[in-house]
Design an enzyme around this catalytic site. Sequence first.
Site, PDB file in Angstrom:
ATOM      1  N   CYS A  54      23.249 -18.564  21.077  1.00 50.87           N
ATOM      2  CA  CYS A  54      23.710 -17.495  21.959  1.00 50.87           C
ATOM      3  C   CYS A  54      23.963 -18.087  23.335  1.00 50.87           C
ATOM      4  O   CYS A  54      23.167 -18.878  23.832  1.00 50.87           O
ATOM      5  CB  CYS A  54      22.663 -16.394  22.083  1.00 50.87           C
ATOM      6  SG  CYS A  54      22.432 -15.445  20.586  1.00 50.87           S
ATOM      7  N   GLN A  55      25.062 -17.693  23.931  1.00 52.79           N
ATOM      8  CA  GLN A  55      25.368 -18.161  25.275  1.00 52.79           C
ATOM      9  C   GLN A  55      24.382 -17.557  26.274  1.00 52.79           C
ATOM     10  O   GLN A  55      23.945 -18.214  27.204  1.00 52.79           O
ATOM     11  CB  GLN A  55      26.797 -17.787  25.640  1.00 52.79           C
ATOM     12  CG  GLN A  55      27.298 -18.474  26.881  1.00 52.79           C
ATOM     13  CD  GLN A  55      28.783 -18.244  27.067  1.00 52.79           C
ATOM     14  OE1 GLN A  55      29.356 -17.292  26.557  1.00 52.79           O
ATOM     15  NE2 GLN A  55      29.411 -19.118  27.814  1.00 52.79           N
TER      16      GLN A  55
END
Length: 147
Positions: A54-55
């Site tokens: 996940c960013q």
Amino acid sequence: MSQSVNDIQDEIAEEFSMLDGNLEMTIEYIMELGNQLPDMEESLKTDDNIVKGCQSKVWLNAKADGDKLVFAADSNTAITKGLVSILVRILSNRTPQEVVDADLYFIDKIGLNRFIGTQRSNGLGAMMKQMKIYGLAYSAKTEQQRN
């Protein structure tokens, strides 16, 4: 009697259908869903609970409550918190096997990927994968306890 995984997904799809595909309203609704996510204990926001891929930072934890898995989650961004809140709504309070077997079709039914973009779609996939890994781990643990 609790709703099935598919009942909740259909309910979510119906909620999103009321937004008529409006990008701004959809994003606002996702963020609103995130605001409804119960607070995650600060002690659970550890590096071990960060979802890889996940960013944004997303913390996800599962614990057994009887024969069910209960998920707790949080994120440092509003949209991502909304996305994980949808998954928690669908998969929390399910048996580990139900989590593993869940066919999460709501994403395609809503057309969610066109609203959240590639990075967040990848992150959503990472969150789903992590939840299924928890399901597998608890399922194996339950099986060991039976033997």
